[in-house]
Every structure is written in structure tokens, then in C-alpha cells.
Design an enzyme around this catalytic site. Sequence first.
Site, PDB file in Angstrom:
ATOM      1  CG  HIS A 129      28.823  25.149  49.249  1.00 55.29           C
ATOM      2  ND1 HIS A 129      27.586  24.684  48.921  1.00 55.29           N
ATOM      3  CD2 HIS A 129      28.861  26.438  48.846  1.00 55.29           C
ATOM      4  CE1 HIS A 129      26.898  25.650  48.346  1.00 55.29           C
ATOM      5  NE2 HIS A 129      27.658  26.729  48.283  1.00 55.29           N
ATOM      6  NE  ARG A 132      30.489  39.526  43.682  1.00 52.44           N
ATOM      7  CZ  ARG A 132      31.688  39.447  44.272  1.00 52.44           C
ATOM      8  NH1 ARG A 132      31.790  39.403  45.573  1.00 52.44           N
ATOM      9  NH2 ARG A 132      32.788  39.403  43.532  1.00 52.44           N
ATOM     10  NE  ARG A 147      27.992  43.363  40.766  1.00 48.99           N
ATOM     11  CZ  ARG A 147      28.838  42.342  40.766  1.00 48.99           C
ATOM     12  NH1 ARG A 147      30.082  42.515  40.383  1.00 48.99           N
ATOM     13  NH2 ARG A 147      28.474  41.148  41.181  1.00 48.99           N
ATOM     14  CG  ASN A 167      37.079  38.508  40.609  1.00 46.42           C
ATOM     15  OD1 ASN A 167      38.233  38.645  40.972  1.00 46.42           O
ATOM     16  ND2 ASN A 167      36.065  38.528  41.441  1.00 46.42           N
ATOM     17  CG  ASP A 168      33.721  39.468  35.193  1.00 47.83           C
ATOM     18  OD1 ASP A 168      33.705  38.355  34.643  1.00 47.83           O
ATOM     19  OD2 ASP A 168      32.869  39.823  36.025  1.00 47.83           O
ATOM     20  CB  CYS A 195      35.302  45.481  44.259  1.00 47.03           C
ATOM     21  SG  CYS A 195      34.559  45.533  42.624  1.00 47.03           S
TER      22      CYS A 195
HETATM   23  C1  PEP Z   1      34.934  41.230  39.329  1.00 47.40           C
HETATM   24  O1  PEP Z   1      34.579  40.878  38.193  1.00 47.40           O
HETATM   25  O2  PEP Z   1      36.108  41.422  39.652  1.00 47.40           O
HETATM   26  C2  PEP Z   1      33.924  41.428  40.402  1.00 47.40           C
HETATM   27  C3  PEP Z   1      34.243  41.936  41.556  1.00 47.40           C
HETATM   28  O3  PEP Z   1      32.649  41.049  40.130  1.00 47.40           O
HETATM   29  P1  PEP Z   1      32.117  39.540  40.119  1.00 47.40           P
HETATM   30  O4  PEP Z   1      33.215  38.666  40.682  1.00 47.40           O
HETATM   31  O5  PEP Z   1      30.888  39.562  40.946  1.00 47.40           O
HETATM   32  O6  PEP Z   1      31.863  39.308  38.671  1.00 47.40           O
HETATM   33 MG    MG Z   2      32.528  41.038  37.579  1.00 46.29          MG
END
Ligand code: PEP
Ligand code: MG
Length: 566
Positions: free
Chosen positions: A187, A295, A331, A453-454, A501
Site C-alpha cells: 500500500h 475487474r 470482466r 500477468n496470468d 490488459c
Molecule cells: C492478467 O492476468 O494479466 C490480468 C489483467 O488479470 P488479473 O491481473 O486481474 O489476473
Molecule cells: Mg488474470
Amino acid sequence: MLQGSCVSRGIAIGQAKVIKKALRKASHEEKQNIDGAAEAKKAKAAFSEAAGEIEALIKLAADKKADDVKHIMEAHKAILEDPVLIEMVLSRIQKDALSAPAAIAASFDSFISMLLEIDDPVFQQRVFDLKDLQDRLLAILNGGEGRQELTGSLILVADEISPSALISFDNRKVLALVTELDGATSHVAVIANSLGIPTIMGIPNIHNKVNEGDLVIVDAINNKVLIKPDEGLQKEYAQKREDYQKYLQGLEKDKNIAACTLCGARQIEIHANIAFQKETASVIDQGGEGVGLLRSEFLFMDREDWPAEEEQFDFYKAVLSDLAPLPVTVRTLDVGGDKDIPYINIPKEENPFLGLRAIRISLKYEAQFKIQLRALLRASHFGNLRIMFPMIAALEELLQAKRVFDLAKQELRAEGLAYDPDIKVGIMVETPAAAILSDVLAKYVDFFSIGTNDLMQYTLAADRNNNSVKYLRDYFEPSILRLIDLVVRSAAKSGIPVGMCGEMASDKIAASLLVGLGLDELSMSPRKISELKKAVTQCRFNECVALSQKALQLETAEQVANLLGR
Ligand code: PEP
Ligand code: MG
């Protein structure tokens, strides 16, 4: 010269204010002959004074339009108002004959140790919040000793600093922040970013290396802290600071431009990632051309039961109306993994990121999924809605999700409720399976959005929250680039647009590569928009294509990073 990790960019030169460690430890003394009633009164008074201070900070954050900060302070307020906490403190005073400060220190410590046993980053953040509140209450009981006042503009140097301590400083007076505590996703980092304070975190023992009043240079662009620089260095960095200011002013002018490549051969849409309605103003303010990722799970978190259709409808309607006619990509629920919702009662899993998460939960709780889709459909009337399903790994999941979507539409038609019949439906491509199968999936959707990210976590088999495998999580890994390329080519074959994204989309160093690979849309935190627009306008499309083809031939993330000049 010392190095850590830059978590908020900028350059500052100034005198150091070394922040002393909190008073927590000093307050554990026990008093045998205490006046229980008087101590209880003191404890209650400290709680209410702290509540007043936090109210003031919430207002200050609202005035500064620092939404993230406001949110954190609201969380502090909620903890403070928790009757269990004050009861615990009062019972320590009465049963254990502790003074008010000792009872507060002990009660918070036992709460904190309970949370520390839970291996979950969300709870770790609560630990920071609790420590922060503990310090605040103890400082109040100590008559203000331990509170930091700033006179003149200074550079804060601390072992660790609490979020509320940071925002209670007048941020015009905080030139920069340097801490021993590391935490790019903490934070404190969020607040430093929100308030635009150049910040470097994670420099071991920094608070003992710098003395109060030392002249310090913080270069939170190139990740350098210089203590007692000579005149030559001071001059050099004063110039660098001025250049950076000019660069930022240039960006301000750019925020409403279209992200066209230099030769005009290609235009990339630059969208925003948001989670709350209050962020819609910053999407417009920062020149966002839509929302590439809303989100929706935040509406489902921090509560005791599923949000009803009406509440969801109000939320989606508000966001869509605020931003109409800009497109807003919502989403559907993405919980599970590290985002637990207690009321769903997901059985304990060995590998939560590989378990019931995102679309898998929606399909398991189909009635709730249909409620979310009904609320979205009804709200579609008020703006330009696109719907996106997270974590699709197989075609069956997508088809099932679309079947529930059709059911929701049928119900609304039967009830005579209106919705936009042309809503675009897409998926997040964030599992390697979806990327590999993208030629098939592309036939069934209107758009793709790549979640790097995932995609990184699942492709490289490196848990996104595990620091021991942080070295693997690099979106310049050739395996990731090849998957992105594959997804873009599949999308092109089916004639659907493809966005991104994940965090990679907001990296200006990656912009030329992403343009060259053929992405149509990049979506990111609103604060990054103008910088990315500028980066795209400096690209020559042909050169970007050549660059991306070269990058695809490379063998390591380091080689890609070198090619791009990271
Ligand atoms: C991702 O996975 O790139 C993404 C944008 O979703 P989150 O970070 O919310 O899992
Ligand atoms: Mg994700």
C-alpha cells in the site's frame, strides 16, 4: 551509490528526514496497579481520536483526488470500528491488568500474529494496516511522541513507513521516499504512486546509512540513491530533474492525442484498467479511450454475501453512463486463486491458482453467474458494454459461459426487459491453453484480451505471488512473446481485434514490440495512459514489425530486453 527498486518514478534532491521505528515495542510494559476504569477510558478516547484523524485523512485524500489512499484509509476506519478489537483491548485492561498502551500493543500483536500464519498476500496487507493503526493509537496515548512533523521539504528515509504516516505528511513537502522495506505491491507503493512521490524501496539498512539532515539525491528513474553528493553531482541531477519535469509536461499535452504511429500506418486504442466507479473520472481525465478491463470482482469482495442483481445493475449502469459512449469491457467475476471470497466456501485447495478460479467458479455457481450477466445486460442500455470471460482454458468453458449468457437474455426477453442486442463478447487469453487454442476460440468470440500477468504465471509455472520464482516472471521471455504472436495471428485470421490488459501493456519499453506484433488495444492504469500514447506516437510501424520479428528469434528474456533497450 545505493540501489533498491523504483516503485514511483521521479528525481529529487533534498535533506534527509530519518524516520524512527514505531513505538510498538516500547509499549509492552505491564502495570500491576493500574486503575482499570481510567485505562479503559484512555483506550476508548485514543480510538475515537484515531477515528477523527482517519476521517480527516479520508477527506484530505478526497481533496487530493487520491482514490487509492482514500480507499486504504476507509479500510483503516473499518478496522478501527470493529467492536471485537476494542472489546479485546478492554478485556486485556480488565483481566490482565494492563495499561491502555500495553493492552493495545498486546491485542494488535495477537491479531497480527494470527494473520501472519495465513499464507495469503491479502492478509499480509492487513498486517500493515494493523501495525499502522497500532502505531497511531500508541502515538496518541504517548501524547504525540513518535509522530513525525516535517518542516521544509525533505526526503523521507525509513526502515519502514506506514501508509497513513506517509499520507499524513503534506505531500508537497515530501520530495521523495526511500525505505528498507521492499514492497512494489504494498500500500505504501500504491500511495507513493498516487501522490506522485518518487520512491525507491528495498535498500537494506538505509536508515542507518543516512543521517538526519544529510543531502541526498533520489533518482527513482535509474534506481539510485546518492548520499552527500558533491557539487558536480548536485548540478548534474538538478539538470536531470528539470529534464524529467519537461518530459512530464510534454506528456500532459499528449494525453488527448490518438496513439497513431509516426507514419500514421497504425492506430492503437489506449484504454484503462479500473475496478471502482470513482475511477471513471480519471479515465476521462487521463485521456483513456475506453475501459479495457473492469475487474468486477471488487464488487464481490469485502462483504458477507453475493451482491444482488439490483446492486450489480446500479454499479454497472453508473460506470457505463459515466463513460458513454466509450466502450467499457467488464470482466465477469474473477475470484479464487489469491482472491478469496469467504461466502463462496471454496474447499481448501493445494494449488488455488490451478483450482476453482474465475470462469470455473462462475460455471460452478451458475445461478450467481446468470445474475451477474442479467445485471450487465440490463445495464448495457446505458452505455457501450463489452463482456469478457476470464481464465478460459478450453472451448467447452467458453461455450458453457455463452449458453448461460443466452439463458440470461431469454429471461430478460420473457420479462420484457431491454438490453443492447449487439454486446460484444470476448475472452481473456491468460492461460497457455487458450493461447495455443486461439485459432479455435477466435471463431466463437468478438475479441481477445491478453492477460500477461496470468499468462506469465501459467506459462512459466511461476506463482505470481512467490518471490522465490520472481526471476522467471518476465514478459520478455521468448515463450511469452511467441504466445502473444500466436494469439494475434489467430485473431487476425478470424478478423477479430486483440488487446492486452496485463502489466506488459503499460510498459513503454515494450510499446514498439507490441505495436509490431499487431496488438489493436492496450489497457492500463489510467496514470500510465499519456506515457503510452506518447511512446506509440514515436513508433514507426515498419520498424516495429521488423523489431518484433527480430525479438521472436531471440532465445532469452535478457536478449529481448537488450534489443528493446531496457
Ligand atoms: C492478467 O492476468 O494479466 C490480468 C489483467 O488479470 P488479473 O491481473 O486481474 O489476473
Ligand atoms: Mg488474470
